[in-house]
Write a protein that holds these residues in place. Structure first.
Motif, PDB file in Angstrom:
ATOM      1  N   VAL A  52       0.847  -1.194   0.000  1.00  0.00           N
ATOM      2  CA  VAL A  52       0.000   0.000   0.000  1.00  0.00           C
ATOM      3  C   VAL A  52       0.883   1.244   0.000  1.00  0.00           C
ATOM      4  N   ASP A  53       0.247   2.401  -0.076  1.00  0.00           N
ATOM      5  CA  ASP A  53       0.988   3.657  -0.048  1.00  0.00           C
ATOM      6  C   ASP A  53       1.605   3.874   1.342  1.00  0.00           C
ATOM      7  N   ILE A  54       2.670   4.632   1.365  1.00  0.00           N
ATOM      8  CA  ILE A  54       3.481   4.784   2.578  1.00  0.00           C
ATOM      9  C   ILE A  54       2.673   5.207   3.805  1.00  0.00           C
ATOM     10  N   PRO A  55       1.772   6.205   3.716  1.00  0.00           N
ATOM     11  CA  PRO A  55       1.066   6.612   4.943  1.00  0.00           C
ATOM     12  C   PRO A  55       0.143   5.549   5.529  1.00  0.00           C
ATOM     13  N   LEU A  56      -0.159   4.492   4.769  1.00  0.00           N
ATOM     14  CA  LEU A  56      -1.132   3.495   5.214  1.00  0.00           C
ATOM     15  C   LEU A  56      -0.502   2.131   5.498  1.00  0.00           C
ATOM     16  N   VAL A  57       0.811   2.104   5.654  1.00  0.00           N
ATOM     17  CA  VAL A  57       1.510   0.827   5.845  1.00  0.00           C
ATOM     18  C   VAL A  57       1.016   0.097   7.084  1.00  0.00           C
ATOM     19  N   SER A  58       0.650   0.828   8.115  1.00  0.00           N
ATOM     20  CA  SER A  58       0.202   0.172   9.345  1.00  0.00           C
ATOM     21  C   SER A  58      -1.036  -0.694   9.094  1.00  0.00           C
ATOM     22  N   GLU A  59      -1.857  -0.310   8.116  1.00  0.00           N
ATOM     23  CA  GLU A  59      -3.075  -1.073   7.841  1.00  0.00           C
ATOM     24  C   GLU A  59      -2.754  -2.464   7.306  1.00  0.00           C
ATOM     25  N   ILE A  60      -1.793  -2.543   6.392  1.00  0.00           N
ATOM     26  CA  ILE A  60      -1.491  -3.872   5.851  1.00  0.00           C
ATOM     27  C   ILE A  60      -0.731  -4.709   6.877  1.00  0.00           C
ATOM     28  N   LEU A  61       0.048  -4.081   7.730  1.00  0.00           N
ATOM     29  CA  LEU A  61       0.712  -4.840   8.791  1.00  0.00           C
ATOM     30  C   LEU A  61      -0.322  -5.418   9.754  1.00  0.00           C
ATOM     31  N   ASP A  62      -1.384  -4.669  10.043  1.00  0.00           N
ATOM     32  CA  ASP A  62      -2.467  -5.204  10.877  1.00  0.00           C
ATOM     33  C   ASP A  62      -3.136  -6.389  10.192  1.00  0.00           C
ATOM     34  N   GLN A  63      -3.336  -6.313   8.880  1.00  0.00           N
ATOM     35  CA  GLN A  63      -3.979  -7.401   8.150  1.00  0.00           C
ATOM     36  C   GLN A  63      -3.115  -8.659   8.136  1.00  0.00           C
ATOM     37  N   LEU A  64      -1.811  -8.472   8.277  1.00  0.00           N
ATOM     38  CA  LEU A  64      -0.868  -9.599   8.224  1.00  0.00           C
ATOM     39  C   LEU A  64      -0.558 -10.176   9.603  1.00  0.00           C
ATOM     40  N   GLN A  65      -1.184  -9.665  10.658  1.00  0.00           N
ATOM     41  CA  GLN A  65      -0.761 -10.052  12.000  1.00  0.00           C
ATOM     42  C   GLN A  65      -0.941 -11.545  12.284  1.00  0.00           C
ATOM     43  N   ASP A  66      -1.901 -12.191  11.608  1.00  0.00           N
ATOM     44  CA  ASP A  66      -2.104 -13.622  11.836  1.00  0.00           C
ATOM     45  C   ASP A  66      -1.452 -14.491  10.760  1.00  0.00           C
ATOM     46  N   VAL A  67      -0.716 -13.870   9.850  1.00  0.00           N
ATOM     47  CA  VAL A  67      -0.002 -14.616   8.802  1.00  0.00           C
ATOM     48  C   VAL A  67       1.398 -14.910   9.314  1.00  0.00           C
ATOM     49  N   GLU A  68       1.655 -16.187   9.610  1.00  0.00           N
ATOM     50  CA  GLU A  68       2.914 -16.543  10.260  1.00  0.00           C
ATOM     51  C   GLU A  68       4.110 -16.401   9.334  1.00  0.00           C
ATOM     52  N   LYS A  69       3.923 -16.725   8.048  1.00  0.00           N
ATOM     53  CA  LYS A  69       5.076 -16.744   7.150  1.00  0.00           C
ATOM     54  C   LYS A  69       4.689 -16.226   5.772  1.00  0.00           C
TER      55      LYS A  69
END
Length: 389
Positions: A52-69
C-alpha cells in the motif's frame, strides 16, 4: 479493513483511501482510491502481491498479523502507492524475498534502500511453483512505468494486473457491481495515466488474449469477475477510431473568446457534430482527459495575454500533448486586443499530436462578420473530415 476472501487460499488486502482527492499533485480523485494487495497461499509457499501507499503501511501490517510466514513479496511496480509497504513487510518477514523485474529492483533500492540480497529478480515468462499453484511473471514495460510486470495465476485463472485496468475509486465492492460507475472511473484512469502508452498496451493486450482469464485483480479499484467488461473497453479506447466529437478547452477573460466558442458550438451542432466544452478556469482535468479519449478534433480557444495564450490554455495544450489522444485534427481560436502570437505558441506546445492543423481563427475584440464566416468554414471542414472517419 480486514482481509477479504476472494476464493479458497486467496485474499484481498490493502487500503481504501476514501478521502484522498489528488494523486501525484496533479490527478483529481473525486472518488478517492484503493491500494490493493493480495495474499495467495500455495501448499508450500505464501506470496503477498504488492502493498500500500506509505502513509497506510500500518493497515497492511495489521492485516498480516495472523499470517505466520510469507515467502515472497511480489512488487509489480516500484511506485510508492504499491511498494510503500515493501520495506516494512520484509522487516516483519526476514526470510522473505522481494520478487520483481531487474529494473524494478534498481528503483526499489534507490527509493527505499532495500539491501540487494533481499531481492529475487524474474525474467519475462519465468514461473514459480507455490505448491498446487503456479505463477507466471509477464513483463509489461510502460504500463505505465518501464519496470512494470503482471502475474498470471494459472490454476485459478487470475491476472494480477497491477495498474493495468485500474480505477481510482474507493468502494466496498470487492468485485465490480456498479458497472456504470466503474466504467467512468476506469476510463478516467486510462485517460490520465495509460493513454500515452496506448500502442504498447495494445501489444500487451494481444499477448493476454491467449490466456483464459477468469478474474482480473488490479492494484486500484474493484476486481473484474467479468473480465470482458474491462478488456473490451480497453480495446475500444486504444484501437477504436475517434468519435464524431470536437473537444473545446477554452478560457475567456472578457467574453470575446466565449462568444467565438458559442458560435462555433452552434455551427458544429447544426452539422451533426458532437461537442464537449471545458471552461479551463474551473476544469476537472480528468473529465477533459476522458473526453480526449474519444475526440476526433481538438479546438483550443484562448484570449491573448501579453501577446501569448492564456496560461490555462497552454496548460490544456500541454495536457493533450502529454496524454497523446488519437485525435486526427486540431485548431486554435481566440481573441486579442492589439497583437497576438497565440497560434505559434499553442502549436509549439503540441509536438506529440499527429494531427492536421485546421486554419486558426483569431479576432480583434468581439467576433465580427469575418470571424463568424471563418468559424462557419471551420465547422464545414470539421464536419467533412468527420464524415470520413
Amino acid at each position: 479493513m480486514k482481509p477479504r476472501q476472494i476464493k479458497e487460499g486467496i485474499f484481498w488486502m490493502g487500503s481504501l483511501d476514501w478521502d484522498r482527492r489528488l494523486f501525484d499533485a496533479l490527478i483529481p480523485l473525486p472518488d478517492g482510491t484503493t491500494y490493493n494487495a493480495y495474499l495467495v497461499h500455495g501448499q508450500d509457499k505464501t506470496v503477498l502481491f504488492d502493498t500500500v501507499d506509505i502513509p497506510l503501511v500500518s493497515e497492511i501490517l495489521d492485516q498480516l498479523q495472523d499470517v505466520e510466514k510469507i515467502d515472497y513479496v511480489i512488487s509489480h511496480h516500484a511506485e510508492p502507492d504499491h511498494s510503500g509497504g515493501v520495506p516494512a513487510v520484509l522487516e516483519k518477514y526476514p526470510d522473505a524475498k522481494a520478487i520483481c523485474t531487474e529494473k524494478c529492483k534498481a528503483m526499489l533500492m534507490d527509493r527505499f534502500e532495500i539491501p540487494e540480497d533481499r531481492f529475487q529478480t524474474v525474467a519475462d515468462g519465468e514461473t514459480l511453483d507455490l505448491g498446487g499453484r503456479t505463477l507466471e511473471f509477464l513483463h509489461m514495460p510502460w504500463v505505465h512505468w518501464p519496470e512494470t510486470m503482471v502475474t498470471w495465476l494459472k490454476e485459478d485463472g487470475i491476472l494480477f494486473s497491477c495498474d493495468l485496468f485500474g480505477s481510482h475509486i474507493a468502494s466496498t465492492d470487492l468485485f465490480v457491481r456498479d458497472k456504470a460507475r466503474v466504467f467512468e472511473a476506469a476510463k478516467r484512469y486510462y485517460a490520465e495515466i495509460m493513454m500515452p502508452f496506448a500502442k504498447l498496451i495494445a501489444r500487451h493486450l494481444e499477448r493476454l488474449a491467449s490466456y483464459d482469464i477468469q478474474l482480473i485483480a488490479p492494484s486500484h479499484g474493484s476486481l473484474y469477475d467479468e473480465p470482458a467488461f474491462i478488456l473490451d473497453a480497453y480495446r475500444e479506447w486504444i484501437s477504436g477510431k475517434p468519435h464524431n466529437l470536437v473537444v473545446v478547452p477554452y478560457v475567456s477573460m472578457h467574453g470575446s473568446t466565449r462568444m467565438m466558442v458559442d458560435f462555433l458550438t452552434d455551427e458544429l451542432v447544426q452539422r451533426d457534430v458532437g461537442v464537449m466544452r471545458f471552461d479551463l478556469s474551473e476544469v476537472d482535468i480528468g473529465k477533459l482527459a476522458m473526453a480526449l479519449v474519444d475526440a476526433a478534433t481538438v479546438v483550443i480557444a484562448t484570449p491573448t495575454v501579453l501577446t501569448g495564450p492564456h496560461p490555462k490554455a497552454l496548460y490544456a495544450a500541454a495536457l493533450a500533448n502529454l496524454i497523446r489522444p488519437k485525435a486526427k485534427y486540431a485548431s486554435i481560436i481566440g481573441s486579442y486586443g492589439w497583437g497576438t502570437k497565440v497560434v505559434d505558441q499553442v502549436a509549439a506546445a503540441l509536438p506529440n499530436l499527429k494531427v492536421e492543423i485546421l486554419p486558426p481563427v483569431l479576432g480583434k475584440g468581439i467576433p465580427k462578420k469575418e470571424e463568424k464566416a471563418a468559424l462557419s468554414d471551420m465547422a464545414d471542414q470539421i464536419a467533412e473530415r468527420h464524415r470520413q472517419l
